[in-house]
Motif scaffolding. Structure first.
Motif: not given
Length: 244
Positions: A50-56
Motif C-alpha cells: 500500500x503506497x500512501x501519498x500525503x501532500x500538504x
C-alpha cells in the motif's frame, strides 16, 4: 513562526494498492517522485503493497492538485501493478470487473480448500458473476466431480500442469463460464519432493479459446501459501479482464 506555518497548511492523502512487486522494486521505481510537499510511504500488507501519498499546501485545492500530479507519475511508472486507487480490495476489483463485463467465472480448487471462492463471495454482488466453485481436494474428487483422467493422476500426479489443465478446461465446460481458474499445489509441511518442493503450485486459467497453466513457488506456512496463491489467482483474473 514555523509552527504556525505548518499548522496552517492543508493536507490531502491518497492510497494506491499494488500487487506483484516487492517493496524494494516499488521504492526503486517511485521514491524519486517524492517532493518537499508530497511524502511517499510504503506499507506491506499480505503480499500487497500500500503506497500512501500525503501532500500538504496552503489550500486543500492546491494539496489535491499536487497529490494528483504525483499520483499520475506513479501510475505511469507502476502501470498495471496498481490494482486500486480507491480503497477497493483485490477480490472487490475482480468482482466489479466481472460484473462490468458481464462475465461468469468458475473456480476449481485443491490446495487452497475453497479460500479463493470464499474471497470472491465476501464481495457483495458476487452471485451475479460466480455460480460454480469446486473444491476437489482428493484425487477421487478431481475424477468424479470435474472429470480428471485417472491415467493423468497416476502418471503426473495431482500437482502437475497436466492435471490442472484438465481441471480448468473441464470445470469451465461443466459450468459454461466465460473464465475458469484452477489450482493444485503442495501447502506443506509434508508432501514435498525434490522436483516438487513444498510451496509448489500450478495455476491454470481458461478464457476465450486460450488455456494457460503456470507453475509458481510460494514457500511459507500453510496459511500464507493459501493466501498468496488465492491473491495470485485474483490478480491473474484481474489482468485478463483489463485487456478483454
Amino acid at each position: 513562526n514555523l509552527d504556525k506555518e505548518i499548522s496552517s497548511k492543508k493536507t490531502f492523502s491518497k492510497m494506491l494498492k499494488v500487487f506483484g512487486l516487492s517493496e524494494s522494486e516499488v521504492a526503486h521505481k517511485i521514491q524519486k517522485y517524492a517532493t518537499k510537499s508530497t511524502y511517499i510511504g510504503f506499507r506491506p500488507y499480505n503480499y500487497e503493497l500500500h503506497v500512501r501519498l500525503i501532500s500538504s499546501a496552503r489550500s486543500l485545492t492546491q494539496a489535491k492538485k499536487e497529490n494528483n500530479k504525483i499520483e499520475q507519475k506513479i501510475k505511469k511508472s507502476l502501470g498495471n501493478y496498481i490494482y486500486s486507487s480507491n480503497q477497493d480490495s483485490l477480490p472487490g476489483v475482480v468482482v466489479k470487473a466481472l460484473l462490468k463485463k458481464k462475465k461468469f467465472i468458475s473456480i476449481a480448487e485443491s490446495c487452497t480448500g475453497g479460500l479463493l471462492s470464499s474471497m470472491i463471495t465476501d464481495v457483495a454482488g458476487a452471485s451475479k458473476c460466480f455460480h460454480y466453485g469446486f473444491v476437489t481436494y482428493g484425487n477421487n474428487a478431481k475424477e468424479s466431480m470435474i472429470g480428471v483422467d485417472k491415467s493423468i493422476l497416476l502418471k503426473y500426479g495431482a500437482v502437475s500442469s497436466q492435471c490442472v489443465k484438465q481441471m480448468v478446461v473441464n470445470s469451465r465446460r461443466i459450468s459454461s463460464s466465460d473464465i475458469s481458474i484452477a489450482i493444485s499445489g503442495i501447502a506443506g509441511p509434508f508432501g514435498g519432493t525434490d522436483s516438487k518442493p513444498v510451496g509448489t503450485v500450478f495455476i491454470g486459467v481458461s478464457y476465450d479459446d486460450k488455456v494457460r497453466v503456470k507453475r509458481f513457488f510460494f514457500p511459507g506456512s500453510r496459511d500464507m501459501f493459501k493466501l498468496r496463491t488465492s491473491l495470485s489467482c485474483l490478480d491473474i483474473i484481474r489482468r485478463i479482464l483489463l485487456f478483454k
